[in-house]
Design an enzyme around this catalytic site. Structure first.
Site, PDB file in Angstrom:
ATOM      1  N   ARG A 236       4.070  -1.818  10.683  1.00 21.83           N
ATOM      2  CA  ARG A 236       4.279  -1.663  12.128  1.00 21.83           C
ATOM      3  C   ARG A 236       5.395  -0.649  12.401  1.00 21.83           C
ATOM      4  O   ARG A 236       5.276   0.217  13.263  1.00 21.83           O
ATOM      5  CB  ARG A 236       4.642  -3.006  12.770  1.00 21.83           C
ATOM      6  CG  ARG A 236       3.444  -3.947  12.969  1.00 21.83           C
ATOM      7  CD  ARG A 236       3.968  -5.332  13.321  1.00 21.83           C
ATOM      8  NE  ARG A 236       2.964  -6.314  13.660  1.00 21.83           N
ATOM      9  CZ  ARG A 236       2.215  -6.980  12.782  1.00 21.83           C
ATOM     10  NH1 ARG A 236       2.315  -6.704  11.485  1.00 21.83           N
ATOM     11  NH2 ARG A 236       1.372  -7.911  13.180  1.00 21.83           N
TER      12      ARG A 236
ATOM     13  N   ASP B 268      -0.460  -0.945   0.315  1.00 21.71           N
ATOM     14  CA  ASP B 268      -0.764  -0.927   1.747  1.00 21.71           C
ATOM     15  C   ASP B 268       0.164  -0.001   2.536  1.00 21.71           C
ATOM     16  O   ASP B 268      -0.253   0.620   3.513  1.00 21.71           O
ATOM     17  CB  ASP B 268      -0.685  -2.352   2.332  1.00 21.71           C
ATOM     18  CG  ASP B 268      -1.976  -3.120   2.081  1.00 21.71           C
ATOM     19  OD1 ASP B 268      -2.814  -2.618   1.301  1.00 21.71           O
ATOM     20  OD2 ASP B 268      -2.151  -4.210   2.658  1.00 21.71           O
TER      21      ASP B 268
ATOM     22  N   LYS C 238       5.372  -6.641   4.429  1.00 18.81           N
ATOM     23  CA  LYS C 238       4.264  -5.718   4.664  1.00 18.81           C
ATOM     24  C   LYS C 238       4.027  -5.563   6.162  1.00 18.81           C
ATOM     25  O   LYS C 238       3.858  -4.455   6.669  1.00 18.81           O
ATOM     26  CB  LYS C 238       2.997  -6.248   3.992  1.00 18.81           C
ATOM     27  CG  LYS C 238       1.761  -5.426   4.340  1.00 18.81           C
ATOM     28  CD  LYS C 238       0.487  -5.987   3.739  1.00 18.81           C
ATOM     29  CE  LYS C 238       0.060  -7.286   4.393  1.00 18.81           C
ATOM     30  NZ  LYS C 238      -1.344  -7.646   4.110  1.00 18.81           N
ATOM     31  N   SER C 239       4.020  -6.689   6.883  1.00 18.63           N
ATOM     32  CA  SER C 239       3.698  -6.636   8.318  1.00 18.63           C
ATOM     33  C   SER C 239       4.730  -5.824   9.075  1.00 18.63           C
ATOM     34  O   SER C 239       4.388  -5.035   9.966  1.00 18.63           O
ATOM     35  CB  SER C 239       3.670  -8.049   8.903  1.00 18.63           C
ATOM     36  OG  SER C 239       2.762  -8.826   8.186  1.00 18.63           O
TER      37      SER C 239
ATOM     38  N   SER D 254      -9.163 -12.060  14.486  1.00 21.91           N
ATOM     39  CA  SER D 254      -7.979 -11.521  13.814  1.00 21.91           C
ATOM     40  C   SER D 254      -6.966 -11.166  14.885  1.00 21.91           C
ATOM     41  O   SER D 254      -7.304 -10.500  15.869  1.00 21.91           O
ATOM     42  CB  SER D 254      -8.351 -10.275  13.005  1.00 21.91           C
ATOM     43  OG  SER D 254      -7.175  -9.601  12.619  1.00 21.91           O
TER      44      SER D 254
ATOM     45  N   LYS E 256     -10.291 -12.092   5.210  1.00 22.85           N
ATOM     46  CA  LYS E 256      -9.139 -11.361   4.657  1.00 22.85           C
ATOM     47  C   LYS E 256      -9.588 -10.525   3.449  1.00 22.85           C
ATOM     48  O   LYS E 256     -10.768 -10.212   3.351  1.00 22.85           O
ATOM     49  CB  LYS E 256      -8.049 -12.358   4.268  1.00 22.85           C
ATOM     50  CG  LYS E 256      -7.554 -13.199   5.431  1.00 22.85           C
ATOM     51  CD  LYS E 256      -6.466 -12.513   6.228  1.00 22.85           C
ATOM     52  CE  LYS E 256      -6.062 -13.405   7.385  1.00 22.85           C
ATOM     53  NZ  LYS E 256      -4.719 -13.180   7.849  1.00 22.85           N
ATOM     54  N   GLU E 257      -8.655 -10.218   2.545  1.00 26.80           N
ATOM     55  CA  GLU E 257      -8.960  -9.347   1.409  1.00 26.80           C
ATOM     56  C   GLU E 257     -10.238  -9.793   0.699  1.00 26.80           C
ATOM     57  O   GLU E 257     -10.977  -8.997   0.147  1.00 26.80           O
ATOM     58  CB  GLU E 257      -7.784  -9.339   0.425  1.00 26.80           C
ATOM     59  CG  GLU E 257      -6.643  -8.414   0.815  1.00 26.80           C
ATOM     60  CD  GLU E 257      -5.720  -8.970   1.886  1.00 26.80           C
ATOM     61  OE1 GLU E 257      -6.099  -9.951   2.586  1.00 26.80           O
ATOM     62  OE2 GLU E 257      -4.603  -8.414   2.048  1.00 26.80           O
TER      63      GLU E 257
ATOM     64  N   ASN F 256      -7.653  -1.001   1.425  1.00 29.37           N
ATOM     65  CA  ASN F 256      -8.035  -2.325   1.950  1.00 29.37           C
ATOM     66  C   ASN F 256      -6.929  -2.843   2.857  1.00 29.37           C
ATOM     67  O   ASN F 256      -6.670  -4.043   2.928  1.00 29.37           O
ATOM     68  CB  ASN F 256      -8.289  -3.286   0.783  1.00 29.37           C
ATOM     69  CG  ASN F 256      -9.068  -4.529   1.227  1.00 29.37           C
ATOM     70  OD1 ASN F 256      -9.563  -4.592   2.357  1.00 29.37           O
ATOM     71  ND2 ASN F 256      -9.157  -5.519   0.352  1.00 29.37           N
TER      72      ASN F 256
ATOM     73  N   SER G 219      -3.008 -16.972  14.663  1.00 21.29           N
ATOM     74  CA  SER G 219      -1.897 -16.294  13.972  1.00 21.29           C
ATOM     75  C   SER G 219      -0.857 -15.747  14.952  1.00 21.29           C
ATOM     76  O   SER G 219      -0.413 -14.605  14.843  1.00 21.29           O
ATOM     77  CB  SER G 219      -2.422 -15.141  13.102  1.00 21.29           C
ATOM     78  OG  SER G 219      -3.520 -15.517  12.331  1.00 21.29           O
TER      79      SER G 219
ATOM     80  N   HIS H 270      -4.309  -9.826  -3.845  1.00 24.40           N
ATOM     81  CA  HIS H 270      -2.952 -10.041  -4.344  1.00 24.40           C
ATOM     82  C   HIS H 270      -2.505 -11.495  -4.232  1.00 24.40           C
ATOM     83  O   HIS H 270      -1.853 -12.026  -5.128  1.00 24.40           O
ATOM     84  CB  HIS H 270      -1.988  -9.118  -3.595  1.00 24.40           C
ATOM     85  CG  HIS H 270      -2.058  -9.240  -2.091  1.00 24.40           C
ATOM     86  ND1 HIS H 270      -0.953  -9.278  -1.295  1.00 24.40           N
ATOM     87  CD2 HIS H 270      -3.109  -9.354  -1.232  1.00 24.40           C
ATOM     88  CE1 HIS H 270      -1.312  -9.389  -0.036  1.00 24.40           C
ATOM     89  NE2 HIS H 270      -2.618  -9.429   0.033  1.00 24.40           N
ATOM     90  N   ARG H 271      -2.857 -12.157  -3.124  1.00 23.34           N
ATOM     91  CA  ARG H 271      -2.336 -13.520  -2.939  1.00 23.34           C
ATOM     92  C   ARG H 271      -2.995 -14.520  -3.881  1.00 23.34           C
ATOM     93  O   ARG H 271      -2.368 -15.492  -4.299  1.00 23.34           O
ATOM     94  CB  ARG H 271      -2.489 -13.964  -1.481  1.00 23.34           C
ATOM     95  CG  ARG H 271      -1.709 -13.085  -0.549  1.00 23.34           C
ATOM     96  CD  ARG H 271      -1.215 -13.755   0.707  1.00 23.34           C
ATOM     97  NE  ARG H 271      -0.556 -12.744   1.498  1.00 23.34           N
ATOM     98  CZ  ARG H 271       0.671 -12.275   1.251  1.00 23.34           C
ATOM     99  NH1 ARG H 271       1.387 -12.765   0.259  1.00 23.34           N
ATOM    100  NH2 ARG H 271       1.179 -11.322   1.994  1.00 23.34           N
TER     101      ARG H 271
ATOM    102  N   GLN I 146      -4.819  -9.101  14.498  1.00 26.00           N
ATOM    103  CA  GLN I 146      -4.523  -7.671  14.345  1.00 26.00           C
ATOM    104  C   GLN I 146      -5.162  -6.826  15.439  1.00 26.00           C
ATOM    105  O   GLN I 146      -4.698  -5.726  15.726  1.00 26.00           O
ATOM    106  CB  GLN I 146      -4.968  -7.177  12.965  1.00 26.00           C
ATOM    107  CG  GLN I 146      -4.030  -7.634  11.857  1.00 26.00           C
ATOM    108  CD  GLN I 146      -4.450  -7.113  10.494  1.00 26.00           C
ATOM    109  OE1 GLN I 146      -5.372  -6.311  10.385  1.00 26.00           O
ATOM    110  NE2 GLN I 146      -3.788  -7.585   9.459  1.00 26.00           N
TER     111      GLN I 146
ATOM    112  N   ASP J 169      -1.379 -16.762   5.677  1.00 25.58           N
ATOM    113  CA  ASP J 169      -1.222 -16.181   4.336  1.00 25.58           C
ATOM    114  C   ASP J 169      -0.438 -17.103   3.412  1.00 25.58           C
ATOM    115  O   ASP J 169      -0.847 -17.381   2.287  1.00 25.58           O
ATOM    116  CB  ASP J 169      -0.524 -14.819   4.422  1.00 25.58           C
ATOM    117  CG  ASP J 169      -1.453 -13.754   5.004  1.00 25.58           C
ATOM    118  OD1 ASP J 169      -2.622 -14.093   5.302  1.00 25.58           O
ATOM    119  OD2 ASP J 169      -1.015 -12.611   5.161  1.00 25.58           O
TER     120      ASP J 169
ATOM    121  N   ARG K 280     -11.144 -16.074   1.319  1.00 23.58           N
ATOM    122  CA  ARG K 280     -10.106 -16.808   0.597  1.00 23.58           C
ATOM    123  C   ARG K 280     -10.388 -18.298   0.483  1.00 23.58           C
ATOM    124  O   ARG K 280      -9.862 -18.954  -0.424  1.00 23.58           O
ATOM    125  CB  ARG K 280      -8.746 -16.585   1.279  1.00 23.58           C
ATOM    126  CG  ARG K 280      -8.203 -15.194   1.020  1.00 23.58           C
ATOM    127  CD  ARG K 280      -6.909 -14.938   1.747  1.00 23.58           C
ATOM    128  NE  ARG K 280      -6.267 -13.750   1.206  1.00 23.58           N
ATOM    129  CZ  ARG K 280      -5.202 -13.175   1.733  1.00 23.58           C
ATOM    130  NH1 ARG K 280      -4.655 -13.659   2.832  1.00 23.58           N
ATOM    131  NH2 ARG K 280      -4.667 -12.109   1.171  1.00 23.58           N
TER     132      ARG K 280
ATOM    133  N   LYS L  85      -0.707  -4.620  -3.988  1.00 21.92           N
ATOM    134  CA  LYS L  85      -0.954  -4.479  -2.543  1.00 21.92           C
ATOM    135  C   LYS L  85       0.325  -4.755  -1.751  1.00 21.92           C
ATOM    136  O   LYS L  85       0.606  -4.080  -0.759  1.00 21.92           O
ATOM    137  CB  LYS L  85      -2.064  -5.441  -2.117  1.00 21.92           C
ATOM    138  CG  LYS L  85      -2.568  -5.196  -0.701  1.00 21.92           C
ATOM    139  CD  LYS L  85      -3.870  -5.925  -0.477  1.00 21.92           C
ATOM    140  CE  LYS L  85      -4.663  -5.344   0.682  1.00 21.92           C
ATOM    141  NZ  LYS L  85      -4.147  -5.677   1.986  1.00 21.92           N
TER     142      LYS L  85
END
Ligand code: DC
Length: 670
Positions: A30, A52, A25-26, A176, A355-356, A96, A205, A402-403, A178, A328, A359, A430
């Site tokens: 990107r 996503d 996904k990452s 984050s 996160k989503e 999301n 991260s 999802h996780r 991100q 994750d 968690r 996701k």
């Protein structure tokens, strides 16, 4: 994909085999953004196809990028760093997907144009203030449309001449990563001179920043890095397409299968689980999950783009880990901890809370439902292992995360052999729409659940069975169709249902080149769905079904339909001969008058004229023949539950069967 309200995973015993995982996904999101910002066309191979990435693709399409998808490759014609001028305000919905919201916020506020970025309610609770602060400091125009610090956002056109590029741009790195990724991906749009980004606070991260830098380099932008505090985008940087780019399989998704290898592959020397598409050369930080898995006792071999995992020690060794570098994948460790020799602690994971879902709370709550003792705090979780006697059958909430859904499937390997119910299993879409199918392709169950629905002709058992199967996400066996196809194969081979042809027909039946796809029945590739539904085919089916050798030949074929996660089978001897151990057997009846009326309506709607009286006497005669015949007479299994649906709607019959099914399950209502 499972689109059911819940998925019951029966107790699983072991796993082995090879899996190919969907793209990262990452990397996918990107690469999509970089290809969109670059000029020229980029061909992306093995892109992840999930919620996503779909959100990102929809946004890029709305921005005017040319997008062509063919199989697992996708071609994007980029914007060359420029938006078509003068467009109207463009609303973009980003679901999301943090990997879409953060980088698009940065890129769009530098591209010019007016945008409104929004997402699902949870997206509006995920922080973005630190990124917005950094961008406004620079001179970008961004307003909050809801709560300050959170999406939705309104972006107005920027004045590039007025951008404050001389001072370093400061961004927080401890909420984050991100935010930094978003700036790194977008600031080349403004690199008239060197642009310096300074990270405030300890960067979390970090491996995700490495992915960002690596992919920027693939698109021609070499960012200078001083430690993890200062990043410089050189003057004159511009995005250039690499032409072709391959997306690795997702290393976070690999964590579930690495865990599977560690807990479910039995003794040494067994084959284990092989994972294709990601390996030692991965640029994804979550590949470091293999170190943690090894520390817990997994045996992991690797090549450039594959992994092979086996059980090493049992029970697993407890772990105490700073998991900041694999936020994750570390969720997977929290479930592996149930199988360890002592309490395991995962530290420095405060980012789990934004996160989503939160968690840390989600994992703690759901692990407790399984029976585990769990401690947690602002930035850690400690999970105690479960003794065999302490496992509970649990209904796992997944919080649209999802996780959480994927992690908890691993609890089905518990030694107490209790099943696990996963609510809203479709949330895996996701990042990994076929997660459960992939798991089931390598897992072995102690016993696969079966529901049998028998009953006389025209009782409605086919409709009922198919619908119950759909609601549970189970496979469906319409055994009558096997007799019908056998009848057809017999005709085509020039045979008749004579006892003298019995052996030949049985040989045909045991090697039927049969496939069921999308509601169609294929015989040697030919769609025979309509041919087997004619009256004549029904007569042939009825005749071949009285030949004992044919019934014997179809036995193994029918039993092969019993696959994870479960089966609903309809037909006269399902509960007595084919699946005598089924956990629920339903014998469906309706009065001859009712059945005649239903069939009458059916035939009339097909334009076939007939009378109710003749239908009714046909049915009564057939009932008598069916229940008195010597081969496979129609009779309820001794332990069958009788359901007379003469006065019930289809929905009421379905509810009754589902209620009975719930009664034989160990789950409490959650
Ligand atoms: O359910 P159906 O009408 O498609 O079944 C076709 C024929 O096969 C019917 O005569 C019953 C017979 N049959 C059987 O003997 N055993 C089964 N398990 C299913 C059907």
């Amino acid at each position: 994909m499972f689109s059911t309200a819940f998925l019951d995973i029966p107790p699983l015993a072991s796993a082995s085999g090879t899996v190919r995982l969907p793209g990262s996904k990452s990397i996918s999101n990107r690469v999509l953004l970089l290809a969109a910002l670059a000029s020229g066309t980029t061909t992306i191979h093995d892109l992840l196809d999930s919620d996503d990435t779909r959100v990102m693709l929809d946004a890029l399409r709305a921005l005017g990028c040319g997008i062509d998808a063919a199989g697992s490759t996708l071609r994007i014609t980029g914007m060359g760093g420029q938006l078509k001028p003068g467009g109207p305000l463009l609303p973009l919905f980003l679901g999301n997907a943090g990997t879409a919201m953060r980088p698009l916020t940065a890129a769009l506020s530098l591209l010019g144009g007016e945008f409104e970025l929004s997402g699902v309610p949870r997206m509006h609770e995920r922080p973005i203030g630190d990124l917005v602060d950094a961008l406004t400091q620079l001179g970008c125009q961004i307003d909050y449309l809801g709560n300050p610090g959170y999406p939705p956002l309104r972006i107005r056109p920027v004045d590039h001449g007025a951008l404050a590029l001389d001072a370093p741009i400061r961004v927080r790195g401890d909420v984050s990563s991100q935010f930094l990724t978003a700036l790194l991906l977008a600031l080349p749009l403004a690199a008239r001179k060197d642009i310096v980004i300074e990270v405030v606070g300890e960067l979390i991260s970090k491996p995700y920043i490495e992915i960002t830098l690596n992919l920027l380099a693939r698109f021609g932008i070499s960012v200078r890095r001083d430690g993890w505090e200062r990043f410089t985008i050189p003057a004159g940087s511009s995005y250039s397409s690499p032409g072709d780019i391959h997306v690795e399989a997702d290393a976070s998704s690999a964590s579930y299968f690495i865990a599977l290898g560690a807990i479910a592959t039995g003794a040494r020397g067994q084959k284990g689980i092989r994972i294709e598409g990601v390996g030692a050369d991965s640029i994804q930080g979550d590949i470091r999950f293999i170190d943690a898995a090894r520390q817990m006792g997994a045996e992991v071999d690797s090549g450039p783009n594959w992994l092979q995992v086996r059980l090493g020690v049992w029970p697993l060794k407890a772990i105490d880990l700073d998991a900041n570098h694999i936020p994750d994948a570390a969720m997977t460790l929290a479930v592996m901890a149930l199988y360890a020799d002592g309490p395991s602690t995962l530290r420095n994971i405060a980012s789990w809370r934004v996160k989503e879902t939160d968690r840390i709370d989600a994992m703690a709550n759901e692990l407790r439902k399984l029976g585990a003792t769990v401690e947690s705090g602002p930035d850690f979780i400690r999970v105690h292992p479960l003794a065999q006697a302490d496992w509970r059958p649990a209904t796992i909430r997944t919080y649209d995360d999802h996780r959480v859904a994927m992690c908890f499937s691993l609890a089905a390997f518990n030694p107490a052999q209790v099943p696990v119910r996963i609510l809203e299993p479709h949330c895996v879409a996701k990042t990994f729409p076929d997660y459960f199918e992939t798991l089931f392709s390598v897992a072995e169950a102690h016993e696969i659940p079966v529901i049998c629905i028998d009953g006389p002709t025209a009782s409605g058992k086919g409709t009922l069975a198919a619908e119950v199967a759909r609601l549970l996400g189970y496979h469906y066996l319409d055994s009558g169709s096997l007799y019908r196809v056998t009848g057809l194969a017999m005709r085509r081979a020039g045979l008749s249902a004579d006892p003298q042809h019995e052996a030949q027909i049985a040989a045909l039946a045991s090697a039927l080149p049969l496939h069921f796809t999308e509601g169609k029945v294929l015989l040697a590739g030919e769609d025979v769905s309509d041919d087997i539904r004619t009256e004549a085919a029904g007569m042939d089916a009825s005749r071949v079904s009285t030949l004992p050798a044919v019934r014997a030949a179809l036995l193994a074929l029918q039993q092969r339909f019993r696959q994870l996660p479960g089966l609903v089978a309809d037909g006269r001897d399902m509960g007595t001969v084919i699946f005598p151990d089924a956990a629920l057997k339903v014998f469906l009846t309706a009065s001859a008058a009712q059945r005649a009326e239903r069939r009458h309506k059916q035939l009339i709607s097909k334009g076939i004229s007939t009378t109710l009286d003749s239908l009714r006497s046909d049915l009564e005669a057939r009932d008598a023949r069916d229940s008195s015949r010597s081969v496979a007479p129609l009779k309820p299994a001794q332990d069958a539950r009788h359901l007379d649906n003469s006065q019930l709607s289809i929905e009421q019959s379905i509810d009754q069967v589902l209620n009975w099914w719930q009664e034989v399950q160990p789950f409490k209502h959650a």
